[in-house]
Design an enzyme around this catalytic site. Structure first.
Site, PDB file in Angstrom:
ATOM      1  CE  LYS A   1      -5.766  14.084   0.171  1.00 41.02           C
ATOM      2  NZ  LYS A   1      -5.781  12.936  -0.674  1.00 41.02           N
ATOM      3  NE  ARG A   2      -3.102  10.231  10.013  1.00 38.74           N
ATOM      4  CZ  ARG A   2      -2.868   9.367  11.000  1.00 38.74           C
ATOM      5  NH1 ARG A   2      -3.740   8.424  11.291  1.00 38.74           N
ATOM      6  NH2 ARG A   2      -1.763   9.456  11.712  1.00 38.74           N
TER       7      ARG A   2
ATOM      8  CE  LYS B   1     -13.558   6.607   0.868  1.00 39.35           C
ATOM      9  NZ  LYS B   1     -12.712   6.645   2.079  1.00 39.35           N
TER      10      LYS B   1
ATOM     11  CE  LYS C   1      -1.921  10.909   2.981  1.00 36.11           C
ATOM     12  NZ  LYS C   1      -2.592  10.029   2.002  1.00 36.11           N
TER      13      LYS C   1
ATOM     14  CG  HIS D   1      -2.014  -0.930   1.195  1.00 29.11           C
ATOM     15  ND1 HIS D   1      -3.248  -0.652   0.663  1.00 29.11           N
ATOM     16  CD2 HIS D   1      -2.069  -2.205   1.619  1.00 29.11           C
ATOM     17  CE1 HIS D   1      -4.015  -1.719   0.782  1.00 29.11           C
ATOM     18  NE2 HIS D   1      -3.325  -2.677   1.362  1.00 29.11           N
TER      19      HIS D   1
ATOM     20  CB  THR E   1      -9.817   5.350  -1.138  1.00 32.32           C
ATOM     21  OG1 THR E   1      -9.242   5.673   0.133  1.00 32.32           O
ATOM     22  CG2 THR E   1      -9.229   4.047  -1.628  1.00 32.32           C
TER      23      THR E   1
HETATM   24  C1  4GP Z   1      -2.582   3.990   1.916  1.00 28.49           C
HETATM   25  C2  4GP Z   1      -2.035   4.753   0.717  1.00 28.49           C
HETATM   26  O1  4GP Z   1      -1.291   5.865   1.164  1.00 28.49           O
HETATM   27  C3  4GP Z   1      -3.181   5.226  -0.155  1.00 28.49           C
HETATM   28  O2  4GP Z   1      -2.683   5.840  -1.295  1.00 28.49           O
HETATM   29  C4  4GP Z   1      -4.062   4.035  -0.534  1.00 28.49           C
HETATM   30  O3  4GP Z   1      -5.206   4.482  -1.195  1.00 28.49           O
HETATM   31  C5  4GP Z   1      -4.487   3.285   0.714  1.00 28.49           C
HETATM   32  O4  4GP Z   1      -3.352   2.882   1.459  1.00 28.49           O
HETATM   33  C6  4GP Z   1      -5.289   2.039   0.396  1.00 28.49           C
HETATM   34  O5  4GP Z   1      -4.615   1.237  -0.495  1.00 28.49           O
HETATM   35  N1  4GP Z   1      -1.538   3.523   2.760  1.00 28.49           N
HETATM   36  C7  4GP Z   1      -1.682   3.490   4.097  1.00 28.49           C
HETATM   37  C8  4GP Z   1      -0.526   2.946   4.858  1.00 28.49           C
HETATM   38  O6  4GP Z   1      -2.698   3.863   4.663  1.00 28.49           O
HETATM   39  O7  4GP Z   1      -0.619   2.939   6.109  1.00 28.49           O
HETATM   40  O8  4GP Z   1       0.459   2.544   4.240  1.00 28.49           O
END
Ligand code: 4GP
Length: 838
Positions: A564-565, A676, A570, A373, A672
């Site tokens: 988002k975080r 949305k 970002k 991810h 994601t």
């Molecule tokens: C996140 C990614 O940063 C994001 O781009 C992706 O949409 C999401 O996973 C689901 O696949 N990664 C994390 C992480 O949240 O903790 O690595």
């Protein structure tokens, strides 16, 4: 397991009050639960009592579906997907269950008797925040789709007592507050203490020869912890399938040490209990970069061992041996957090079930699949051997053996390439030694995937290049998706109604059907009503903002949203540079004609991430100055809404006009939130990163505001020696903006406060904000112009929604089912005495 003494043969026949779906029955059931579960008379019931009574009323209606589902799976001995994830950010259950059962209106009527609105009771639910961000929320969307598509599945994870912290803002700074989501009880879960399992930690291993003369290993642990499963039924949309989310709570095996107690050591007597319970106590609040804390490794091993033991127990209930384990179970590793499972399944097969190595390895490799991810190098999980070996000595031995056999094979392929061997090794020996969890996952899995097309390509080219060279056939892409049930139907009922009125309701399960909306882009009346709906939703959000943070915003302004975080990659601070640019222009030219905007931010920073916390402070400081500047006259507003979570996301996505997806190209694996927003009719301003690329492909380049460097350009610039100062010195406006922030203008004259942030941009700028600045500003000007033509904007918004079919998590899950898990849907037939879904 059914106990042999259970001789009940008569089915439960009249369960009307617990199963009926009509308003009258629900009303009766609600009163019944209020009295007999909450123990409250209606006239003394609090809002929370009513919520609890309602939650139990709905849970009752899930139980027959859930039990029938589980019974069907056992009887048919189905192949099951197990989604192993350290995070499940499910969000509130009540509204979703009502929608999936198809009884929203009935319940609305039934509740009205109490004098309250259903929406008030829905708002009462504490959301289970058992995740940090994208990865945890994706797991939750996938559970929804698995059930909706009638796929046998279990989500395995940790029942954290404290989930992601609540965020408050004090003087512009983030303050973290413990998330006590369980304090009033959780009506959706059912504890299963009888299915508890034990997990070993620490100690040492020894070898012995068994009665048949076989050489074996034994793990003598330092301590043993008990895992207790808590089950939550996850119902699909308008189907009878209710899968299980099974979360493990850690407990002490013996809660009280009588030896110590009798020696007068009262506190020591409960030490073990405290230590054991700590394992599932709290979610680590770091998104992406990992924190190499021993307790985190304990958490990972704990839930993975519990889950694999649980699968084995279920398997042996229906099958004579574990030979067919990989045929019945497909286990997905949600990132590397559960990847110790590869070694744990080997241990269980070899040490406990006495398989030989090769057979055990065949089963293991054919059981697991791994999803990556993140591309951030600092997020690639690795554990120091010192910690790993001390905590999990037997697993350490098994990993050494896996690695040894793996490298032996590799040496044949690359006979004289020691560099290659050390790059592929599961053990990093370049300095302090580490276990590389991604390598363990790659070696131990039959499939490896990224979460968007670009991300998968970058994995192949870069992060996992050596593994791709070795096993290209294992790699595939599975672009993320989100569930339209939560992210449109539940969060945006007005849009849902408008769409359904035109094209029927099939789109909720077949999101590609939204294409039908394209027929209405030229319908002026439809566009009018589209705009009215958006306006009303924005007005609701404006009220909420006023209530929450006391800022008045105008719903007719462009709502420009980034939630988002908070992370440097970002680039929330790039958004701030745009805001300060507009502010600076207005100060120089008060009559400048700009499109009035409301900038809305939300997101949590990891508690130890200084720069992210400083970005929050910057947003709030800029907000304050602009808000107090009468010359701006409401043309710009900046709002930071504290405590961004699933519940708030459901409010904000539908209200956005513009979605900010502005990460440095090559950094955001997928995103994601981008999906949305667009599904709810926002237009995107974004870089060619993650799933933005695919969103743009679907909606059409002319319906997407693109800016910034491409991944190749980012790489090339880095390679050529990127120097942000060039941009600083050559772009006057940019320099003025950075100088204004650095001067203390937004920090009451304190020129040191934002220095670290400004200096970081001018002298280092790892995420290339300065390189993308001008292109972003120009693109935003295009956005402002486009918004002025409301008819045109509405067309674009409608087309965005119409073309989002690809981004349903149903599509993603179908691909996983066909290409990785090889599982089939299983229809669940309810007994006739249960009222079918509406
Ligand atoms: C996140 C990614 O940063 C994001 O781009 C992706 O949409 C999401 O996973 C689901 O696949 N990664 C994390 C992480 O949240 O903790 O690595």
């Amino acid at each position: 397991d059914p106990s042999p003494e259970s001789t009940f043969v008569c089915p439960i026949i009249i369960e009307d009050d617990r199963t009926g779906l009509d308003t009258e029955t629900i009303r009766r059931a609600l009163r019944d639960n209020l009295l007999y579960i909450q123990g409250k008379l209606p006239e003394l019931a609090s809002k929370n009592d009513l919520y609890m009574a309602l939650a139990y009323t709905i849970r009752d209606r899930l139980l027959q579906r859930w039990l029938t589902t589980q019974q069907t799976y056992l009887k048919k001995d189905v192949r099951t997907v197990c989604y192993l994830s350290a995070e499940f950010l499910v969000g509130p259950h009540l509204a979703n269950n009502l929608i999936n059962l198809g009884i929203y209106e009935q319940v609305q009527k039934a509740v009205s008797e109490s004098g309250l609105k259903l929406e008030e009771l829905i708002a009462q639910e504490e959301e289970p925040g058992l995740g940090n961000g994208g990865l945890g929320r994706l797991a939750a969307c996938y559970l929804d789709s698995l059930s909706t598509l009638e796929i046998p599945a279990i989500g395995y994870g940790i029942r954290y007592e404290f989930g992601i912290f609540d965020q408050e803002i004090h003087d512009g700074w983030q303050v973290e507050i413990t998330d006590k989501w369980l304090q009033y009880g959780n009506p959706w879960e059912i504890a299963r203490p009888e299915a508890g399992v034990e997990v070993k930690f620490g100690g040492y291993t020894e070898s012995y020869t068994d009665e048949n003369g076989n050489y074996r290993s034994r793990w003598i642990p330092d301590y043993v912890v008990k895992g207790i499963p808590y089950d939550t039924p996850i119902l699909g949309y308008r189907v009878n399938t209710a899968n299980t989310m099974r979360l493990w709570k850690s407990e002490a095996c013996e809660s009280f040490d009588f030896g110590r107690f009798n020696r007068g050591d009262y506190y020591g007597a409960v030490d073990n209990k405290v230590h054991s319970e700590n394992i599932s106590k709290v979610l680590y609040p770091n998104d992406e970069p990992i924190q190499g804390k021993e307790l985190r490794l304990e958490q990972q091993y704990f839930f993975v061992s519990c889950s694999l033991q649980d699968m084995i127990r279920i398997h042996l209930h229906e099958n004579p041996s574990l030979n067919s384990f990989h045929q019945k179970w497909s286990v997905q590793l949600n990132d590397t957090h559960p990847s110790v499972g590869v070694a744990e399944l080997m241990r269980l097969l070899i040490d406990v079930h006495h398989f030989d190595w090769d057979k055990a390895w065949f089963i293991t490799q054919n059981t697991f699949a791994y999803t990556n991810h993140t591309l951030l190098p600092e997020a690639l999980e690795k554990w120091p051997l010192s910690i790993f070996g001390r905590l999990l000595p037997r697993l350490m031995e098994i990993i050494y053996e896996i690695n040894h056999r793996f490298l032996d094979k590799i040496r044949i392929i690359y006979p004289h390439d020691d560099g290659k061997i050390s790059r592929l090794s599961i053990i990093d020996e370049s300095g302090e030694k580490y276990v590389r969890m991604a390598h363990l996952a790659c070696v131990g899995s039959q499939a490896i995937n990224g979460v968007a097309a670009l991300h998968t390509e970058l994995l192949k080219k870069d992060v996992l290049r050596n593994f791709y060279e070795l096993f290209p056939e294992k790699f595939s892409n599975k672009t993320n998706g989100v569930t339209p049930r939560r992210w449109i139907v539940s969060s945006n009922p007005r849009l849902t109604f408008a769409i359904t009125e035109k094209i029927g309701e099939n789109w909720i399960k077949h999101l590609e059907d939204l294409r039908g909306l394209e027929n209405y882009v030229d319908d002026g009346e439809f566009r009018d009503s589209w705009r009215r709906i958006k306006y009303d939703i924005k007005a609701d959000l404006a009220n909420y903002i006023d209530k929450k943070v006391g800022i008045k915003v105008d719903p007719s302004t462009l709502f420009d949203v980034q939630v988002k975080r908070i992370h440097e990659y970002k680039r929330q601070h790039l958004n701030v540079l745009h805001i300060v640019t507009l502010y600076h222009r207005l100060k120089n030219n008060p009559n400048l004609d700009i499109t009035p905007r409301t900038f809305i931010f939300g997101g949590k920073a990891a508690p130890g991430y200084f720069m992210a916390k400083l970005i929050i402070k910057l947003i709030n400081s800029v907000a304050e100055v602009i808000d107090n500047d009468p010359t701006i006259g409401g043309r710009l507003k900046v709002v930071f809404l504290p405590d961004y979570n699933v519940t708030f996301g459901q409010r904000v996505y539908p209200a956005a006009d513009l979605s900010e997806q502005i990460s440095t190209a090559g950094k955001e694996a997928s995103g994601t939130g981008n999906m949305k927003f667009s599904m709810n009719g926002a237009l995107t301003i974004g870089t060619l990163d993650g799933a933005n690329i695919e969103i743009r492909e679907e909606v059409g380049a002319e319906n997407f505001f693109l800016f910034g460097l491409t991944t190749e350009e980012v790489y090339a610039k880095k390679a050529a020696g990127y120097n942000p100062q060039e941009y600083y010195y050559h772009n006057e406006e940019l320099r003025a903006v950075l100088d204004l922030i650095g001067s203390g203008f937004f920090s009451r004259g304190d020129s040191s406060l934002f220095r670290p942030l400004v200096d970081n941009l001018i002298y280092d700028d790892p995420y290339m904000l300065l390189a993308d600045y001008q292109s972003y500003i120009d693109c935003q000007e295009g956005v402002g112009r486009a918004y002025k033509d409301q008819e045109h904007w509405s067309r674009l918004a409608i087309l965005n929604v119409a073309r989002m079919g690809k981004f349903s998590s149903d599509r993603s899950i179908r691909q996983y089912c066909e290409e990785i898990w090889r599982v089939q849907p299983v229809k669940i037939e309810l007994p006739d005495y249960i009222q079918a879904n509406a």
